[in-house]
Motif scaffolding. Structure first.
Motif, PDB file in Angstrom:
ATOM      1  N   LEU A   8     -21.811  20.664 -21.574  1.00 28.57           N
ATOM      2  CA  LEU A   8     -22.651  19.942 -20.723  1.00 28.57           C
ATOM      3  C   LEU A   8     -21.923  19.811 -19.237  1.00 28.57           C
ATOM      4  O   LEU A   8     -21.046  19.638 -19.332  1.00 28.57           O
ATOM      5  CB  LEU A   8     -23.556  18.786 -21.081  1.00 28.57           C
ATOM      6  CG  LEU A   8     -24.492  18.518 -21.864  1.00 28.57           C
ATOM      7  CD1 LEU A   8     -24.117  19.047 -23.213  1.00 28.57           C
ATOM      8  CD2 LEU A   8     -25.262  17.235 -21.954  1.00 28.57           C
ATOM      9  N   SER A   9     -22.691  20.294 -18.024  1.00 22.09           N
ATOM     10  CA  SER A   9     -22.086  20.125 -16.962  1.00 22.09           C
ATOM     11  C   SER A   9     -21.958  18.751 -16.624  1.00 22.09           C
ATOM     12  O   SER A   9     -22.852  17.865 -17.132  1.00 22.09           O
ATOM     13  CB  SER A   9     -22.825  20.932 -15.772  1.00 22.09           C
ATOM     14  OG  SER A   9     -24.066  20.144 -15.762  1.00 22.09           O
ATOM     15  N   ASN A  10     -21.224  18.126 -15.739  1.00 17.79           N
ATOM     16  CA  ASN A  10     -21.008  16.826 -15.079  1.00 17.79           C
ATOM     17  C   ASN A  10     -22.460  16.306 -14.858  1.00 17.79           C
ATOM     18  O   ASN A  10     -22.651  15.246 -15.255  1.00 17.79           O
ATOM     19  CB  ASN A  10     -20.147  16.659 -14.133  1.00 17.79           C
ATOM     20  CG  ASN A  10     -18.456  16.849 -14.430  1.00 17.79           C
ATOM     21  OD1 ASN A  10     -18.296  16.990 -15.824  1.00 17.79           O
ATOM     22  ND2 ASN A  10     -17.709  17.470 -13.604  1.00 17.79           N
ATOM     23  N   GLU A  11     -23.233  17.072 -14.278  1.00 18.58           N
ATOM     24  CA  GLU A  11     -24.673  16.579 -13.726  1.00 18.58           C
ATOM     25  C   GLU A  11     -25.447  16.456 -14.860  1.00 18.58           C
ATOM     26  O   GLU A  11     -26.229  15.410 -14.999  1.00 18.58           O
ATOM     27  CB  GLU A  11     -24.916  17.570 -12.674  1.00 18.58           C
ATOM     28  CG  GLU A  11     -26.282  16.990 -12.106  1.00 18.58           C
ATOM     29  CD  GLU A  11     -27.076  17.862 -10.909  1.00 18.58           C
ATOM     30  OE1 GLU A  11     -27.982  17.549 -10.291  1.00 18.58           O
ATOM     31  OE2 GLU A  11     -26.405  19.003 -10.708  1.00 18.58           O
ATOM     32  N   ALA A  12     -25.435  17.517 -15.756  1.00 19.01           N
ATOM     33  CA  ALA A  12     -26.218  17.235 -16.926  1.00 19.01           C
ATOM     34  C   ALA A  12     -26.034  15.970 -17.736  1.00 19.01           C
ATOM     35  O   ALA A  12     -26.662  15.277 -18.292  1.00 19.01           O
ATOM     36  CB  ALA A  12     -26.265  18.593 -17.710  1.00 19.01           C
TER      37      ALA A  12
END
Length: 272
Positions: free
Chosen positions: A240-244
């Motif tokens: 997962l990306s940091n935002e996700a």
């Protein structure tokens, strides 16, 4: 097997209580409870085994060598679940001999290819990939509730993904698989009659219950996260990306070692 870095292992032995409280807050279950659920045993059965089992962790130098902090992390997780574990002073074959001579019933050891727990009296070998897949499905079930009839996307058709997909099928979930290696995904889907997804971006818009067993980073973006999304992510690094991550933080289970080792332990010490 994905090789862990020493950075990922830093602090595991001193932060297990904090980790466990966070796991309980998210899932309603402790690490011990999740491991027992994955292995299909009761905590009373585990307590009985803990009183009569000694565990040895053997440092192995073959291949790329010993990962700093690995044996200490494994020992701390085993001890946290109520067992008595020791790290042998010797390495490799000498370490194995030492573990047996000091009375260990179960041996933990890992090289670049496999990480296993061996129950000597039962002649049983429990592979970390099998245990990790099952452990994360148990964690997902705690996050989501009953998985029977639920559609679940398994990302990654490697050994952990295969284990997770099989465990999901046992629970009655509707499993679909994706892997960047389409041949690998097709073989898994055909073998167990799973659904097959060929486009990850499209699949992530369809599913809200996810097992991320891929070693690829940043494959799940914020746009893929919905209010109902839950993720159990054994993959290293986290996909997962940091935002996700920020959007699904309270519905995400991910750690470098804890669930896998705990489930290995429970699967190895009880004759189920």
């Amino acid at each position: 097997m994905t090789r862990l870095s020493s950075e990922l292992l830093t602090g595991i032995e001193v932060e297990l209580d904090i980790y466990d409280k966070e796991l309980l807050r998210k899932t309603g279950s402790t690490l011990r409870q999740i491991a027992c659920r994955a292995a299909g045993v009761t905590q009373l059965e585990l307590d009985t085994a803990a009183n009569s089992s000694q565990i040895a962790v053997i440092p192995i130098t073959s291949g790329k060598g010993i990962i700093e902090g690995f044996c200490d992390a494994v020992q701390s997780i085993v001890n946290y679940l109520g067992f008595k574990a020791f790290i042998t002073h010797c390495h490799d074959v000498s370490g194995l001999a030492e573990g047996i001579e000091r009375g260990a019933e179960v041996i933990f050891l890992a090289d670049d290819e496999r990480f296993v727990a061996i129950n000597l009296p039962y002649r049983r070998v429990v592979d970390n990939t099998e245990a990790t897949g099952r452990g994360y499905v148990a964690a997902l079930e705690c996050l989501k509730g009953n998985l029977h009839g639920q559609s679940v996307l398994v990302i990654g058709a490697g050994r952990v993904g295969r284990s997770a997909a099989r465990a999901l099928k046992e629970l009655g979930a509707k499993v679909a698989v994706f892997d960047i290696d389409q041949t690998k995904a097709e073989i898994l889907a055909r073998e167990y009659k799973f659904g097959l997804e060929k486009n990850l971006a499209e699949a992530l818009h369809k599913y809200t219950t996810l097992i991320d067993a891929s070693p690829a980073p940043n494959i799940i973006q914020a746009e893929h996260i919905k209010p109902a999304t839950v993720v159990a992510a054994p993959g290293i690094p986290l996909g997962l990306s940091n935002e996700a991550c920020s959007l699904v933080e309270d519905r995400l289970v991910h750690d470098p070692l804890q669930i896998g080792v705990a489930t290995m332990l429970v699967m190895s010490v009880l004759d189920k």
